[in-house]
Motif scaffolding. Sequence first.
Motif, PDB file in Angstrom:
ATOM      1  N   LEU A  18      36.323 -57.993 -72.968  1.00 48.24           N
ATOM      2  CA  LEU A  18      35.034 -57.869 -73.651  1.00 48.24           C
ATOM      3  C   LEU A  18      35.183 -58.074 -75.148  1.00 48.24           C
ATOM      4  N   ALA A  19      36.245 -57.515 -75.738  1.00 46.82           N
ATOM      5  CA  ALA A  19      36.475 -57.704 -77.169  1.00 46.82           C
ATOM      6  C   ALA A  19      36.692 -59.177 -77.501  1.00 46.82           C
ATOM      7  N   ALA A  20      37.464 -59.861 -76.670  1.00 44.89           N
ATOM      8  CA  ALA A  20      37.694 -61.290 -76.878  1.00 44.89           C
ATOM      9  C   ALA A  20      36.400 -62.081 -76.715  1.00 44.89           C
ATOM     10  N   ALA A  21      35.558 -61.666 -75.752  1.00 45.72           N
ATOM     11  CA  ALA A  21      34.293 -62.363 -75.525  1.00 45.72           C
ATOM     12  C   ALA A  21      33.353 -62.214 -76.713  1.00 45.72           C
ATOM     13  N   VAL A  22      33.336 -61.043 -77.337  1.00 50.65           N
ATOM     14  CA  VAL A  22      32.479 -60.828 -78.510  1.00 50.65           C
ATOM     15  C   VAL A  22      33.000 -61.602 -79.716  1.00 50.65           C
ATOM     16  N   TYR A  23      34.306 -61.707 -79.836  1.00 49.52           N
ATOM     17  CA  TYR A  23      34.932 -62.349 -80.998  1.00 49.52           C
ATOM     18  C   TYR A  23      34.866 -63.873 -80.915  1.00 49.52           C
ATOM     19  N   ALA A  24      34.892 -64.411 -79.691  1.00 46.27           N
ATOM     20  CA  ALA A  24      35.056 -65.860 -79.477  1.00 46.27           C
ATOM     21  C   ALA A  24      34.004 -66.736 -80.148  1.00 46.27           C
ATOM     22  N   PRO A  25      32.689 -66.451 -80.043  1.00 45.33           N
ATOM     23  CA  PRO A  25      31.705 -67.403 -80.583  1.00 45.33           C
ATOM     24  C   PRO A  25      31.746 -67.576 -82.093  1.00 45.33           C
ATOM     25  N   PHE A  26      32.402 -66.658 -82.793  1.00 47.56           N
ATOM     26  CA  PHE A  26      32.505 -66.779 -84.248  1.00 47.56           C
ATOM     27  C   PHE A  26      33.694 -67.630 -84.670  1.00 47.56           C
ATOM     28  N   GLN A  27      34.538 -68.015 -83.710  1.00 51.49           N
ATOM     29  CA  GLN A  27      35.743 -68.777 -84.026  1.00 51.49           C
ATOM     30  C   GLN A  27      35.729 -70.182 -83.424  1.00 51.49           C
ATOM     31  N   VAL A  74      33.763 -73.954 -82.213  1.00 51.17           N
ATOM     32  CA  VAL A  74      32.724 -74.912 -82.572  1.00 51.17           C
ATOM     33  C   VAL A  74      31.582 -74.785 -81.565  1.00 51.17           C
ATOM     34  N   PRO A  75      30.362 -75.239 -81.915  1.00 51.11           N
ATOM     35  CA  PRO A  75      29.207 -75.047 -81.028  1.00 51.11           C
ATOM     36  C   PRO A  75      29.397 -75.562 -79.603  1.00 51.11           C
ATOM     37  N   PHE A  76      30.072 -76.694 -79.420  1.00 49.20           N
ATOM     38  CA  PHE A  76      30.238 -77.226 -78.065  1.00 49.20           C
ATOM     39  C   PHE A  76      31.070 -76.287 -77.207  1.00 49.20           C
ATOM     40  N   HIS A  77      32.128 -75.727 -77.773  1.00 44.01           N
ATOM     41  CA  HIS A  77      32.962 -74.803 -77.016  1.00 44.01           C
ATOM     42  C   HIS A  77      32.230 -73.484 -76.760  1.00 44.01           C
ATOM     43  N   VAL A  78      31.371 -73.071 -77.692  1.00 44.36           N
ATOM     44  CA  VAL A  78      30.543 -71.892 -77.451  1.00 44.36           C
ATOM     45  C   VAL A  78      29.602 -72.156 -76.272  1.00 44.36           C
ATOM     46  N   PHE A  79      29.040 -73.359 -76.228  1.00 43.53           N
ATOM     47  CA  PHE A  79      28.180 -73.735 -75.102  1.00 43.53           C
ATOM     48  C   PHE A  79      28.959 -73.691 -73.788  1.00 43.53           C
ATOM     49  N   GLN A  80      30.179 -74.175 -73.790  1.00 41.65           N
ATOM     50  CA  GLN A  80      30.988 -74.152 -72.570  1.00 41.65           C
ATOM     51  C   GLN A  80      31.227 -72.723 -72.097  1.00 41.65           C
ATOM     52  N   LEU A  81      31.552 -71.831 -73.026  1.00 43.18           N
ATOM     53  CA  LEU A  81      31.774 -70.434 -72.652  1.00 43.18           C
ATOM     54  C   LEU A  81      30.477 -69.781 -72.165  1.00 43.18           C
ATOM     55  N   THR A  82      29.352 -70.186 -72.738  1.00 42.86           N
ATOM     56  CA  THR A  82      28.071 -69.671 -72.266  1.00 42.86           C
ATOM     57  C   THR A  82      27.829 -70.063 -70.818  1.00 42.86           C
ATOM     58  N   MET A  83      28.151 -71.306 -70.482  1.00 41.66           N
ATOM     59  CA  MET A  83      27.987 -71.761 -69.104  1.00 41.66           C
ATOM     60  C   MET A  83      28.972 -71.062 -68.165  1.00 41.66           C
ATOM     61  N   LEU A 132      26.045 -63.226 -72.311  1.00 44.70           N
ATOM     62  CA  LEU A 132      27.056 -62.173 -72.219  1.00 44.70           C
ATOM     63  C   LEU A 132      26.422 -60.836 -71.826  1.00 44.70           C
ATOM     64  N   ALA A 133      25.257 -60.527 -72.385  1.00 50.87           N
ATOM     65  CA  ALA A 133      24.575 -59.274 -72.056  1.00 50.87           C
ATOM     66  C   ALA A 133      24.185 -59.236 -70.583  1.00 50.87           C
ATOM     67  N   VAL A 134      23.662 -60.358 -70.067  1.00 50.92           N
ATOM     68  CA  VAL A 134      23.283 -60.423 -68.654  1.00 50.92           C
ATOM     69  C   VAL A 134      24.526 -60.302 -67.770  1.00 50.92           C
ATOM     70  N   ALA A 135      25.616 -60.950 -68.174  1.00 48.84           N
ATOM     71  CA  ALA A 135      26.849 -60.905 -67.382  1.00 48.84           C
ATOM     72  C   ALA A 135      27.425 -59.492 -67.336  1.00 48.84           C
ATOM     73  N   VAL A 136      27.491 -58.824 -68.481  1.00 48.25           N
ATOM     74  CA  VAL A 136      28.045 -57.465 -68.528  1.00 48.25           C
ATOM     75  C   VAL A 136      27.202 -56.518 -67.675  1.00 48.25           C
ATOM     76  N   ALA A 137      25.867 -56.625 -67.803  1.00 45.21           N
ATOM     77  CA  ALA A 137      24.984 -55.772 -67.006  1.00 45.21           C
ATOM     78  C   ALA A 137      25.150 -56.049 -65.513  1.00 45.21           C
ATOM     79  N   SER A 138      25.299 -57.315 -65.146  1.00 48.29           N
ATOM     80  CA  SER A 138      25.449 -57.682 -63.737  1.00 48.29           C
ATOM     81  C   SER A 138      26.759 -57.146 -63.164  1.00 48.29           C
ATOM     82  N   PHE A 139      27.848 -57.297 -63.906  1.00 50.34           N
ATOM     83  CA  PHE A 139      29.141 -56.807 -63.424  1.00 50.34           C
ATOM     84  C   PHE A 139      29.146 -55.283 -63.326  1.00 50.34           C
TER      85      PHE A 139
END
Length: 334
Positions: free
Chosen positions: A33-42, A44-53, A182-189
Amino acid sequence: MTQVKDADVAAGSTRRARWDAARWRWAAGAALLAAAVYAPFQLVPFHVFQLTMVLVYAVALLGLNLLVGHAGQISLGHGAFFAVGAYTAAILLHGPAVPYPVTLPVAAAVAFALGLAFGVPAVRLRGLYLALVTLAIAIFLVPLLKRFEHVTGGSMGLTLPKPQPPAWTGLAEDQWLYFLALAVAVASFALVAGLLRSRVGRALHALRDDEGAAEVMGVRLSAYKTLAFAWSAMLAGAAGCVYTWVIGFVSPDSFTVNLSITLLAGLVVGGLGAMAGPVLGALFVMFVPSIAQDLNEAAPGVIFGLLIIAVMYVAPTGLAGLAGRLIGKIPRKE
């Protein structure tokens, strides 16, 4: 006295093993979870989109895992419930001015109702017969979506604006969409983890392991089979809704039967019945096809299939099972 002491030692060892396993799970979850919160700030937008998917697919696979991995039922039509959630959100956003947060529970509820409706006849089926029925759902959905053009946009689909981040967050659009997913995923899990720890989870596992024995123990097979389909569809519908937010476009060709087969393959590769299986499967579904495309542009499907075979040869219980075996070999302090 010796036997009593041996029993006490064995019980203590069991409790210590369970405590160690729980500590590993909590530590791994917190680190992830800590890595997931930190990742989008490090990234590029395309890789953030990939992680979102990846998060979107993880929620869909979480529902499929509940049905296949924990309840022991088979489904080749999970992509249809994903599409129902996506189109429900798209129709609500395309028509009246419905706030984005409202579309999530509505899409989940519509998918739940549809899963409940298909779960009732599925109670009398099992094995290949059940697989064929669920496959039929995925097959007839695409032409159905194309037929009602005035509602679904037909073959052209529907284009929608994406949710914009509030000014106070200071986030870019891709980061905001990532944190929504991420919020939907955490709540679902969290929801599924609580469900599996309850009496319902024990009933599903009994149903998966031996239906006859489960019925003797008082498990209502028809009720739990139907609810497993409904809960699975609900999570797929929620994932489909978030997919609509992220992509901003839906069309029938995005939800063909290939999606259902890919989701099932991703879950098997990730690990049936494991909480980490949906996450690992989502990573596989998101990144392996692009790797296959880079390796061979002429036949990415062949490379994708070979990679699935290779993973299953190395890890027959999935990537989660392989990770569990590797962790088990790490020496621990007594």
